[in-house]
Design a protein around this motif. Structure first.
Motif, mmCIF file in Angstrom:
data_model
loop_
_atom_site.group_PDB
_atom_site.id
_atom_site.type_symbol
_atom_site.label_atom_id
_atom_site.label_comp_id
_atom_site.label_asym_id
_atom_site.label_seq_id
_atom_site.Cartn_x
_atom_site.Cartn_y
_atom_site.Cartn_z
ATOM 1 N N LEU A 114 0.830 -1.200 0.000
ATOM 2 C CA LEU A 114 0.000 0.000 0.000
ATOM 3 C C LEU A 114 0.864 1.248 0.000
ATOM 4 N N GLY A 117 2.549 1.917 -3.372
ATOM 5 C CA GLY A 117 1.679 2.226 -4.501
ATOM 6 C C GLY A 117 1.299 1.033 -5.346
ATOM 7 N N ASP A 120 -2.444 0.135 -5.004
ATOM 8 C CA ASP A 120 -3.301 1.105 -5.690
ATOM 9 C C ASP A 120 -3.363 0.832 -7.191
ATOM 10 N N THR A 121 -2.231 0.438 -7.774
ATOM 11 C CA THR A 121 -2.211 0.110 -9.206
ATOM 12 C C THR A 121 -3.113 -1.081 -9.496
ATOM 13 N N LEU A 123 -5.723 -2.114 -7.683
ATOM 14 C CA LEU A 123 -7.128 -1.762 -7.462
ATOM 15 C C LEU A 123 -7.657 -0.828 -8.544
ATOM 16 N N LYS A 124 -6.803 0.004 -9.079
ATOM 17 C CA LYS A 124 -7.222 0.879 -10.173
ATOM 18 C C LYS A 124 -7.625 0.052 -11.389
ATOM 19 N N THR A 143 -4.069 -1.177 6.768
ATOM 20 C CA THR A 143 -4.413 -1.437 5.368
ATOM 21 C C THR A 143 -5.922 -1.483 5.180
ATOM 22 N N ASP A 146 -7.495 2.086 5.473
ATOM 23 C CA ASP A 146 -7.208 2.922 4.305
ATOM 24 C C ASP A 146 -8.093 2.528 3.121
ATOM 25 N N LEU A 147 -8.228 1.227 2.876
ATOM 26 C CA LEU A 147 -9.012 0.767 1.726
ATOM 27 C C LEU A 147 -10.498 1.039 1.911
ATOM 28 N N ARG A 150 -11.598 4.511 1.241
ATOM 29 C CA ARG A 150 -11.653 4.862 -0.182
ATOM 30 C C ARG A 150 -12.631 3.960 -0.941
#
Length: 211
Positions: A114, A117, A120-121, A123-124, A143, A146-147, A150
């Motif tokens: 996390l 990055g 994030d890649t 999950l994007k 973790t 944070d998730l 968002r």
């Protein structure tokens, strides 16, 4: 054997005649064996058959499963009920919410991917592919928090790394935990597509899987 009228000598069947006779005897024996076996089975299990007792190794499907022909075959056949602790009940409730079709794309992560990055890649790509039946198993509260903040699917599952894996490095230690995590999902009746999180998802993988 046949007798030759002119010489009185024995005349053997041709090879073709022998094969036909042997084949006929084999077929008759097979049919007789099947009939006898069926008769013996019925006579020895007559009471169970009359009571409607299920045959061995053929578990009864529950009414709920009979009403769910859309489930994968392996799941619709599963009737074993496992004991569920508080964590399993919570996981089951969350899976019903994010993956009601009982198929889920699962990734496992701690705080390191996390912060780097990498997560994030991943999950994007999941979002851009239109996937909703995914779940990140968070190995720490940071973790998960944070998730969820968002609006990503995440479930906190604290698991202790065994002593044999502590010196193998963070990535290898996490990989060793995945087998136990998958087992929990399978025990609850979900099919799992396990994915590393250091990849980029471009399409919905479930549309390309053979069932």
């Amino acid at each position: 054997m046949q007798m030759d009228d002119s010489t009185g000598k024995a005349k053997s069947f041709s090879m073709r005649d022998r094969k036909e006779v042997l084949l006929a005897l084999f077929i008759v024996s097979m049919c007789a064996g099947v009939i006898i076996s069926e008769r013996l089975y019925i006579s020895s299990n007559r009471e169970d058959i009359l009571r409607g007792t299920p045959l061995p190794n053929k578990p009864n499907r529950s009414k709920k499963q009979q009403q769910r022909p859309d489930l994968p075959a392996a799941l619709s056949e599963a009737t074993i009920q496992y004991p569920k602790d508080a964590q399993m009940l919570e996981l089951e409730a969350y899976l019903r919410k994010v993956a009601p079709n009982r198929e889920v794309l699962m990734g496992v992560s701690n705080i390191n991917p996390l912060r780097e990055g990498m997560l994030d890649t991943f999950l994007k790509g999941v979002k851009q592919a239109g996937l909703t039946n995914y779940l990140i198993v968070a190995l720490d509260k940071e973790t998960e928090s944070d998730l969820l903040a968002r609006n990503f699917n995440a479930f906190y599952m604290p698991i202790q790394i065994s002593k044999s894996q502590k010196e193998t490095g963070a990535n290898h230690a996490v990989s060793a935990l995945k087998f136990g995590i998958i087992k929990k999902f399978l025990m609850l009746g979900w099919a799992v597509l396990l994915s590393d999180i250091d990849i980029c998802v471009l399409q919905d993988p479930f549309k390309h899987l053979y069932r």
